[in-house]
Design a protein around this motif. Structure first.
Motif, PDB file in Angstrom:
ATOM      1  N   TRP A   1      -3.406 -24.750 -24.663  1.00 34.01           N
ATOM      2  CA  TRP A   1      -3.550 -26.047 -25.326  1.00 34.01           C
ATOM      3  C   TRP A   1      -3.131 -25.969 -26.786  1.00 34.01           C
ATOM      4  N   THR A   2      -3.192 -24.779 -27.356  1.00 40.01           N
ATOM      5  CA  THR A   2      -2.753 -24.624 -28.747  1.00 40.01           C
ATOM      6  C   THR A   2      -1.244 -24.796 -28.875  1.00 40.01           C
ATOM      7  N   ILE A   3      -0.490 -24.235 -27.912  1.00 40.50           N
ATOM      8  CA  ILE A   3       0.972 -24.324 -28.001  1.00 40.50           C
ATOM      9  C   ILE A   3       1.528 -25.562 -27.296  1.00 40.50           C
ATOM     10  N   ALA A   4       0.682 -26.295 -26.568  1.00 38.92           N
ATOM     11  CA  ALA A   4       1.155 -27.480 -25.838  1.00 38.92           C
ATOM     12  C   ALA A   4       1.812 -28.509 -26.766  1.00 38.92           C
ATOM     13  N   PRO A   5       1.205 -28.864 -27.918  1.00 39.61           N
ATOM     14  CA  PRO A   5       1.892 -29.815 -28.810  1.00 39.61           C
ATOM     15  C   PRO A   5       3.258 -29.308 -29.273  1.00 39.61           C
ATOM     16  N   LEU A   6       3.379 -27.992 -29.463  1.00 36.64           N
ATOM     17  CA  LEU A   6       4.664 -27.419 -29.855  1.00 36.64           C
ATOM     18  C   LEU A   6       5.713 -27.648 -28.771  1.00 36.64           C
ATOM     19  N   LEU A   7       5.334 -27.438 -27.512  1.00 38.08           N
ATOM     20  CA  LEU A   7       6.273 -27.619 -26.411  1.00 38.08           C
ATOM     21  C   LEU A   7       6.702 -29.085 -26.294  1.00 38.08           C
ATOM     22  N   VAL A   8       5.757 -30.005 -26.433  1.00 39.07           N
ATOM     23  CA  VAL A   8       6.103 -31.428 -26.376  1.00 39.07           C
ATOM     24  C   VAL A   8       7.012 -31.789 -27.556  1.00 39.07           C
ATOM     25  N   GLY A   9       6.705 -31.234 -28.729  1.00 33.87           N
ATOM     26  CA  GLY A   9       7.549 -31.484 -29.894  1.00 33.87           C
ATOM     27  C   GLY A   9       8.961 -30.963 -29.704  1.00 33.87           C
ATOM     28  N   VAL A  10       9.080 -29.769 -29.112  1.00 33.81           N
ATOM     29  CA  VAL A  10      10.415 -29.212 -28.832  1.00 33.81           C
ATOM     30  C   VAL A  10      11.161 -30.098 -27.849  1.00 33.81           C
ATOM     31  N   ALA A  11      10.463 -30.611 -26.835  1.00 34.53           N
ATOM     32  CA  ALA A  11      11.102 -31.486 -25.844  1.00 34.53           C
ATOM     33  C   ALA A  11      11.641 -32.749 -26.508  1.00 34.53           C
ATOM     34  N   ILE A  12      10.831 -33.360 -27.362  1.00 40.57           N
ATOM     35  CA  ILE A  12      11.277 -34.571 -28.059  1.00 40.57           C
ATOM     36  C   ILE A  12      12.445 -34.247 -28.985  1.00 40.57           C
ATOM     37  N   LEU A  13      12.390 -33.094 -29.635  1.00 40.99           N
ATOM     38  CA  LEU A  13      13.485 -32.678 -30.522  1.00 40.99           C
ATOM     39  C   LEU A  13      14.778 -32.478 -29.740  1.00 40.99           C
ATOM     40  N   LEU A  14      14.662 -31.867 -28.546  1.00 42.59           N
ATOM     41  CA  LEU A  14      15.852 -31.691 -27.691  1.00 42.59           C
ATOM     42  C   LEU A  14      16.480 -33.042 -27.368  1.00 42.59           C
ATOM     43  N   ALA A  15      15.642 -33.993 -26.983  1.00 43.09           N
ATOM     44  CA  ALA A  15      16.149 -35.318 -26.640  1.00 43.09           C
ATOM     45  C   ALA A  15      16.771 -35.993 -27.859  1.00 43.09           C
ATOM     46  N   ALA A  16      16.152 -35.832 -29.020  1.00 42.03           N
ATOM     47  CA  ALA A  16      16.675 -36.462 -30.233  1.00 42.03           C
ATOM     48  C   ALA A  16      18.035 -35.884 -30.613  1.00 42.03           C
ATOM     49  N   ILE A  17      18.142 -34.553 -30.576  1.00 41.65           N
ATOM     50  CA  ILE A  17      19.423 -33.916 -30.904  1.00 41.65           C
ATOM     51  C   ILE A  17      20.508 -34.369 -29.943  1.00 41.65           C
ATOM     52  N   SER A  18      20.181 -34.372 -28.649  1.00 44.18           N
ATOM     53  CA  SER A  18      21.159 -34.780 -27.642  1.00 44.18           C
ATOM     54  C   SER A  18      21.577 -36.229 -27.843  1.00 44.18           C
ATOM     55  N   SER A  19      20.624 -37.089 -28.182  1.00 44.34           N
ATOM     56  CA  SER A  19      20.932 -38.508 -28.386  1.00 44.34           C
ATOM     57  C   SER A  19      21.845 -38.708 -29.585  1.00 44.34           C
ATOM     58  N   VAL A  20      21.534 -38.028 -30.685  1.00 43.63           N
ATOM     59  CA  VAL A  20      22.354 -38.170 -31.899  1.00 43.63           C
ATOM     60  C   VAL A  20      23.776 -37.705 -31.641  1.00 43.63           C
ATOM     61  N   VAL A  21      23.906 -36.579 -30.926  1.00 40.29           N
ATOM     62  CA  VAL A  21      25.239 -36.024 -30.657  1.00 40.29           C
ATOM     63  C   VAL A  21      26.048 -36.953 -29.764  1.00 40.29           C
ATOM     64  N   THR A  22      25.389 -37.601 -28.810  1.00 44.33           N
ATOM     65  CA  THR A  22      26.096 -38.345 -27.765  1.00 44.33           C
ATOM     66  C   THR A  22      26.291 -39.813 -28.082  1.00 44.33           C
ATOM     67  N   LEU A  23      25.249 -40.506 -28.513  1.00 43.82           N
ATOM     68  CA  LEU A  23      25.283 -41.958 -28.576  1.00 43.82           C
ATOM     69  C   LEU A  23      26.222 -42.495 -29.651  1.00 43.82           C
ATOM     70  N   SER A  24      26.382 -41.762 -30.738  1.00 44.19           N
ATOM     71  CA  SER A  24      27.264 -42.250 -31.798  1.00 44.19           C
ATOM     72  C   SER A  24      28.695 -42.408 -31.321  1.00 44.19           C
ATOM     73  N   ARG A  25      29.032 -41.679 -30.263  1.00 45.68           N
ATOM     74  CA  ARG A  25      30.394 -41.758 -29.742  1.00 45.68           C
ATOM     75  C   ARG A  25      30.507 -42.663 -28.522  1.00 45.68           C
ATOM     76  N   TYR A  26      29.581 -42.533 -27.590  1.00 41.92           N
ATOM     77  CA  TYR A  26      29.750 -43.178 -26.281  1.00 41.92           C
ATOM     78  C   TYR A  26      29.137 -44.560 -26.193  1.00 41.92           C
ATOM     79  N   THR A  27      28.527 -45.041 -27.248  1.00 40.87           N
ATOM     80  CA  THR A  27      28.066 -46.436 -27.233  1.00 40.87           C
ATOM     81  C   THR A  27      28.947 -47.319 -28.095  1.00 40.87           C
ATOM     82  N   LYS A  28      30.053 -46.769 -28.573  1.00 41.01           N
ATOM     83  CA  LYS A  28      30.995 -47.584 -29.335  1.00 41.01           C
ATOM     84  C   LYS A  28      31.853 -48.392 -28.351  1.00 41.01           C
ATOM     85  N   VAL A  29      32.228 -49.546 -28.782  1.00 46.51           N
ATOM     86  CA  VAL A  29      33.068 -50.413 -27.958  1.00 46.51           C
ATOM     87  C   VAL A  29      34.396 -50.646 -28.674  1.00 46.51           C
TER      88      VAL A  29
END
Length: 304
Positions: free
Chosen positions: A276-304
């Motif tokens: 339970w001590t490291i659980a918040p760290l794992l959730v934080g890493v998961a959210i960070l992974l999603a954020a990094i992936s979103s920043v890398v991808t969406l700026s390019r592929y949501t342009k029209v």
């Protein structure tokens, strides 16, 4: 209305890319399990070090009969030599280093030997005269072993001065290296998770380019357009993190506490509180992974 639209787009994206979403969940689960395992292993190592180093002793083994050491050339340690060593251990010179001293006679050593190896057939032939007396010295700072070694190594009546850390540290070294290996595997798996989340968001964005273009024409903001895609990755990664936490909890509960703790009882094992001590760290890493992936991808592929 906006919230309803975002949730609708989120549901559409998850349904269209269900297999990729499941893949993201599984890869995130595996990668964060490695991250959590590396963290728990390091917590275990630190706990063992704190517990064992607090109890570590320096053993001054006195000369037994027929020892081949030069300091034992005159035979078994005499009463005068034993008393002189005890007096020096209790003296003012070593007082800053010595916390406690215990003298173990041959009879004490024999009693401890019989208690430890009571079920072994070969222990029946061992007698007290075959064992040796020793001083067990608990240090204020276990790192100060060399002070005791320098004082008593080579003294007449002393066969050898041994630091118990020499037995403990190889195990600590193995566990530290295992922790590094787990961390290395976790890094590779995290990279895989980032790439897979990026691919999932990209495919989802490309499959909805028409809808994205219409939203651009009616004046929708970048955040409003990109938010459903970001939530897709965040939800998948968070589910993977939750599965990783659950897997680690089951592992610590049933593998460590119920099995290892019963099989090897001299090790101070971690409990589920460490998970339970490291659980918040794992959730934080998961959210960070999603954020990094979103920043890398969406700026390019949501342009029209």
């Amino acid at each position: 209305m906006r919230l309803q639209f975002i949730l609708s787009e989120l549901g559409i994206g998850l349904r269209r890319n269900l297999s990729m979403t499941v893949s993201v969940i599984l890869v995130t689960f595996v990668s964060l399990t490695f991250v959590g395992a590396a963290g728990l292993l390091q917590v275990q190592v630190d706990q063992m070090k704190d517990d064992w180093y607090d109890r570590v002793e320096v053993s001054i083994f006195l000369c037994p009969d027929q020892s081949e050491q030069p300091t034992c050339a005159s035979g078994e340690a005499t009463g005068e030599q034993i008393e002189a060593i005890g007096a020096e251990l209790a003296g003012e010179a070593l007082e800053p280093y010595v916390q406690d001293v215990f003298f173990e006679s041959k009879d004490d050593a024999y009693a401890a030997f019989q208690e430890r190896f009571a079920d072994e057939w070969w222990a029946e032939g061992v007698t007290a005269d075959q064992l040796q007396a020793s001083y067990r010295v608990a240090l204020v700072d276990p790192e100060q072993y060399q002070v005791i070694s320098d004082v008593f190594t080579g003294r007449q009546g002393v066969e050898v001065v041994r630091d118990q850390r020499q037995v403990i540290e190889p195990l600590i070294l193995v566990l530290n290296r295992a922790s590094l290996v787990a961390a290395g595997l976790a890094a590779v798996m995290l990279l895989s998770a980032v790439l897979l989340i990026t691919t999932t968001i990209r495919l989802s964005a490309m499959s909805r380019r028409r809808e994205t273009g219409i939203m651009r024409l009616v004046g929708a903001s970048n955040l409003f357009i990109q938010l459903p895609f970001m939530l897709e990755g965040a939800i998948a990664a968070t589910i993977g993190a939750a599965l990783a936490v659950a897997g680690l909890w089951f592992g610590v509960t049933y593998l460590v506490q119920d099995w290892l703790a019963q099989s090897v009882q001299f090790v101070p094992y971690i409990g589920t509180d460490a998970v339970w001590t490291i659980a918040p760290l794992l959730v934080g890493v998961a959210i960070l992974l999603a954020a990094i992936s979103s920043v890398v991808t969406l700026s390019r592929y949501t342009k029209v």
